[in-house]
Scaffold this motif. Structure first.
Motif, PDB file in Angstrom:
ATOM      1  N   MET A 102       0.796  -1.219   0.052  1.00  0.00           N
ATOM      2  CA  MET A 102      -0.003  -0.178  -0.106  1.00  0.00           C
ATOM      3  C   MET A 102       0.767   1.367  -0.165  1.00  0.00           C
ATOM      4  N   ARG A 103       0.096   2.346  -0.286  1.00  0.00           N
ATOM      5  CA  ARG A 103       1.006   3.851  -0.216  1.00  0.00           C
ATOM      6  C   ARG A 103       1.465   3.887   1.157  1.00  0.00           C
ATOM      7  N   LEU A 104       2.556   4.612   1.225  1.00  0.00           N
ATOM      8  CA  LEU A 104       3.305   4.753   2.535  1.00  0.00           C
ATOM      9  C   LEU A 104       2.422   5.707   3.329  1.00  0.00           C
ATOM     10  N   ASP A 105       1.803   6.844   2.694  1.00  0.00           N
ATOM     11  CA  ASP A 105       1.011   7.755   3.519  1.00  0.00           C
ATOM     12  C   ASP A 105      -0.289   6.968   4.126  1.00  0.00           C
ATOM     13  N   LYS A 106      -0.675   6.005   3.301  1.00  0.00           N
ATOM     14  CA  LYS A 106      -1.926   5.200   3.888  1.00  0.00           C
ATOM     15  C   LYS A 106      -1.461   4.339   4.963  1.00  0.00           C
ATOM     16  N   ILE A 135       0.884   4.838   7.197  1.00  0.00           N
ATOM     17  CA  ILE A 135       1.009   5.673   8.292  1.00  0.00           C
ATOM     18  C   ILE A 135      -0.391   5.756   9.010  1.00  0.00           C
ATOM     19  N   CYS A 136      -1.374   6.218   8.167  1.00  0.00           N
ATOM     20  CA  CYS A 136      -2.872   6.672   8.573  1.00  0.00           C
ATOM     21  C   CYS A 136      -3.301   5.451   9.202  1.00  0.00           C
ATOM     22  N   LYS A 137      -3.070   4.251   8.595  1.00  0.00           N
ATOM     23  CA  LYS A 137      -3.527   2.833   9.216  1.00  0.00           C
ATOM     24  C   LYS A 137      -2.816   2.482  10.616  1.00  0.00           C
ATOM     25  N   SER A 138      -1.516   3.096  10.776  1.00  0.00           N
ATOM     26  CA  SER A 138      -0.878   2.833  12.066  1.00  0.00           C
ATOM     27  C   SER A 138      -1.073   3.884  13.117  1.00  0.00           C
ATOM     28  N   THR A 139      -1.603   4.958  12.717  1.00  0.00           N
ATOM     29  CA  THR A 139      -1.676   6.161  13.831  1.00  0.00           C
ATOM     30  C   THR A 139      -3.081   6.970  13.801  1.00  0.00           C
ATOM     31  N   GLU A 140      -3.246   7.916  14.310  1.00  0.00           N
ATOM     32  CA  GLU A 140      -4.386   8.511  14.256  1.00  0.00           C
ATOM     33  C   GLU A 140      -4.349   9.764  13.295  1.00  0.00           C
ATOM     34  N   LEU A 141      -3.278   9.754  12.609  1.00  0.00           N
ATOM     35  CA  LEU A 141      -3.047  11.216  11.670  1.00  0.00           C
ATOM     36  C   LEU A 141      -3.603  11.190  10.525  1.00  0.00           C
ATOM     37  N   THR A 142      -4.063  12.289   9.936  1.00  0.00           N
ATOM     38  CA  THR A 142      -4.844  12.199   8.857  1.00  0.00           C
ATOM     39  C   THR A 142      -3.838  12.036   7.493  1.00  0.00           C
ATOM     40  N   ARG A 143      -4.511  12.027   6.458  1.00  0.00           N
ATOM     41  CA  ARG A 143      -3.537  11.722   5.207  1.00  0.00           C
ATOM     42  C   ARG A 143      -2.619  13.203   5.004  1.00  0.00           C
ATOM     43  N   ASN A 144      -3.251  14.391   5.224  1.00  0.00           N
ATOM     44  CA  ASN A 144      -2.334  15.675   5.252  1.00  0.00           C
ATOM     45  C   ASN A 144      -1.180  15.546   6.069  1.00  0.00           C
ATOM     46  N   GLU A 145      -1.626  15.319   7.435  1.00  0.00           N
ATOM     47  CA  GLU A 145      -0.629  15.381   8.465  1.00  0.00           C
ATOM     48  C   GLU A 145       0.480  14.391   8.179  1.00  0.00           C
ATOM     49  N   ALA A 146       0.193  13.185   7.641  1.00  0.00           N
ATOM     50  CA  ALA A 146       1.069  12.090   7.156  1.00  0.00           C
ATOM     51  C   ALA A 146       2.036  12.644   6.286  1.00  0.00           C
ATOM     52  N   LYS A 147       1.461  13.318   5.142  1.00  0.00           N
ATOM     53  CA  LYS A 147       2.550  14.123   4.027  1.00  0.00           C
ATOM     54  C   LYS A 147       3.417  14.870   4.882  1.00  0.00           C
ATOM     55  N   HIS A 166       5.062  -2.697   2.243  1.00  0.00           N
ATOM     56  CA  HIS A 166       4.379  -3.934   2.776  1.00  0.00           C
ATOM     57  C   HIS A 166       4.628  -3.878   4.081  1.00  0.00           C
ATOM     58  N   GLU A 167       3.567  -4.910   4.930  1.00  0.00           N
ATOM     59  CA  GLU A 167       3.503  -4.866   6.345  1.00  0.00           C
ATOM     60  C   GLU A 167       4.643  -5.472   6.790  1.00  0.00           C
ATOM     61  N   ASN A 168       5.418  -6.242   6.208  1.00  0.00           N
ATOM     62  CA  ASN A 168       6.844  -6.805   6.596  1.00  0.00           C
ATOM     63  C   ASN A 168       8.076  -5.885   6.576  1.00  0.00           C
ATOM     64  N   ALA A 198       8.416   2.478  15.914  1.00  0.00           N
ATOM     65  CA  ALA A 198       7.854   1.356  14.896  1.00  0.00           C
ATOM     66  C   ALA A 198       6.388   1.543  14.753  1.00  0.00           C
ATOM     67  N   LEU A 199       5.910   1.360  13.611  1.00  0.00           N
ATOM     68  CA  LEU A 199       4.423   1.450  13.270  1.00  0.00           C
ATOM     69  C   LEU A 199       3.942  -0.128  12.762  1.00  0.00           C
ATOM     70  N   THR A 200       2.951  -0.480  13.347  1.00  0.00           N
ATOM     71  CA  THR A 200       2.151  -1.408  12.811  1.00  0.00           C
ATOM     72  C   THR A 200       0.817  -1.064  12.393  1.00  0.00           C
ATOM     73  N   ALA A 201       0.362  -1.395  11.048  1.00  0.00           N
ATOM     74  CA  ALA A 201      -0.802  -1.352  10.576  1.00  0.00           C
ATOM     75  C   ALA A 201      -1.835  -2.051  11.251  1.00  0.00           C
ATOM     76  N   ARG A 202      -2.911  -1.501  11.398  1.00  0.00           N
ATOM     77  CA  ARG A 202      -4.068  -2.077  11.984  1.00  0.00           C
ATOM     78  C   ARG A 202      -4.826  -2.963  10.986  1.00  0.00           C
ATOM     79  N   GLN A 203      -5.339  -3.926  11.405  1.00  0.00           N
ATOM     80  CA  GLN A 203      -6.083  -4.930  10.572  1.00  0.00           C
ATOM     81  C   GLN A 203      -6.936  -4.133   9.396  1.00  0.00           C
ATOM     82  N   SER A 204      -6.940  -4.662   8.208  1.00  0.00           N
ATOM     83  CA  SER A 204      -7.836  -4.195   7.210  1.00  0.00           C
ATOM     84  C   SER A 204      -9.357  -4.173   7.767  1.00  0.00           C
ATOM     85  N   ARG A 205     -10.324  -3.371   7.191  1.00  0.00           N
ATOM     86  CA  ARG A 205     -11.804  -3.594   7.487  1.00  0.00           C
ATOM     87  C   ARG A 205     -12.337  -4.022   6.348  1.00  0.00           C
TER      88      ARG A 205
END
Length: 233
Positions: free
Chosen positions: A1-5, A7-19, A42-44, A53-60
Motif C-alpha cells: 500500500m502507499r506509505l501515507d496510507k 501511516i494513517c492505518k498505524s496512527t491517528e494521523l490524517t493523510r495531510n498530516e502524514a504527508k 508492505h507490512e513486513n 515502529a509502526l504497525t498497521a491495524r487490520q484491514s476492515r
C-alpha cells in the motif's frame, strides 16, 4: 500500500498530516529516510515514525445497504457520500469496491484493502453481481425467451466495440427482472436495457459474489464474515 496510507492505518494521523511528516524526514523505511507519500510498502517492511515502529491495524471489510441520492465516493458532491452511514473512526479512509449510481440502491462493499477491492471489481475475476431491475415497458410473454437469449449472447452497447459478457436474465414480473452480470461498465445495466429499447426505472443490487444483502435495512451496515472476506482474497 502507499506509505501515507500505511501511516494513517498505524496512527491517528490524517493523510495531510502524514504527508507533512514525510516531507520533514521523520519517516524511515528499512532504515532509510522516505519522503515519497506514494511509495509502495508492505507490512513486513520496517517503518518508523520519529523513531517509533509502526504497525498497521487490520484491514476492515464491510457491507452497506445504500439508499438513493447518495454517492459511492469519499467526497460529498451533489449528494452525500455513503460513508456518512459508517459510524467508525476514520470512516472516510475506507473506499467502495464497485460503485453504484446515485439513484441506485442496494449492496455496496467497503474496505481499506486495495488488493481485496481490486479482486471484487477486476473484470478478470468475473465476479457475478445480481441486480433487481424495474422497467418502463412490460416484457411481453412472447419476447422473454428472445430477450433472455440476447442478453446471454451479449449486448452491443452504444460507443463500445465489444459485446457485453454473457448475462443471465430472469423475469420476476412483467416489468421486473433479475439480471446477473460479471463486469461493471459505466451505467452498464441501464445501457443494456436501453440497447434493447427499454428503460430502467429503478435499480437495486442484491448480491456480489456470494455476499447477499438479505435483510440488512436501508442505510445499515455490518462487518463481513471471515468466509465473505475470504472469497476475494
Amino acid at each position: 500500500m502507499r506509505l501515507d496510507k500505511f501511516i494513517c492505518k498505524s496512527t491517528e494521523l490524517t493523510r495531510n498530516e502524514a504527508k507533512k511528516l514525510l516531507k520533514k524526514g521523520f519517516v524511515l523505511v528499512n532504515g532509510e529516510v522516505a519522503k515519497d507519500a506514494s511509495m509502495q510498502v508492505h507490512e513486513n517492511n520496517s517503518i518508523t515514525l520519529d523513531g517509533e515502529a509502526l504497525t498497521a491495524r487490520q484491514s476492515r471489510y464491510l457491507m452497506l445497504h445504500k439508499v438513493a441520492e447518495t454517492i459511492c465516493s469519499n467526497v460529498d458532491e451533489v449528494y452525500p457520500s455513503v460513508l456518512h452511514f459508517i459510524d467508525l473512526d476514520k470512516a472516510f479512509d475506507l473506499h467502495i469496491a464497485g460503485r453504484l449510481d446515485a439513484d441506485t440502491t442496494g449492496l455496496v462493499l467497503i474496505t481499506d484493502d486495495g488488493r481485496w477491492s481490486h479482486n471484487v471489481i477486476s473484470p478478470k475475476k468475473e465476479c457475478p453481481k445480481v441486480y433487481r431491475v424495474w422497467l418502463r415497458d412490460d416484457i411481453l410473454p412472447e419476447r422473454i425467451d428472445e430477450l433472455t437469449a440476447h442478453f446471454k449472447a451479449g449486448i452491443q452497447l452504444q460507443g463500445e466495440a465489444q459485446l457485453t459478457r454473457p448475462a443471465i436474465l430472469v423475469q420476476v414480473d412483467t416489468d421486473e427482472v433479475l439480471l446477473t452480470i460479471t463486469e461493471g461498465k459505466y451505467h452498464q445495466v441501464k445501457r443494456m436495457f436501453a440497447a434493447v429499447g427499454n428503460r430502467v426505472e429503478k435499480l437495486h443490487r442484491e448480491k456480489v459474489g456470494t455476499i447477499e444483502l438479505a435483510d440488512l435495512a436501508p442505510g445499515e451496515w455490518r462487518y463481513l464474515t471471515e468466509d465473505e472476506v475470504a472469497q476475494f482474497l
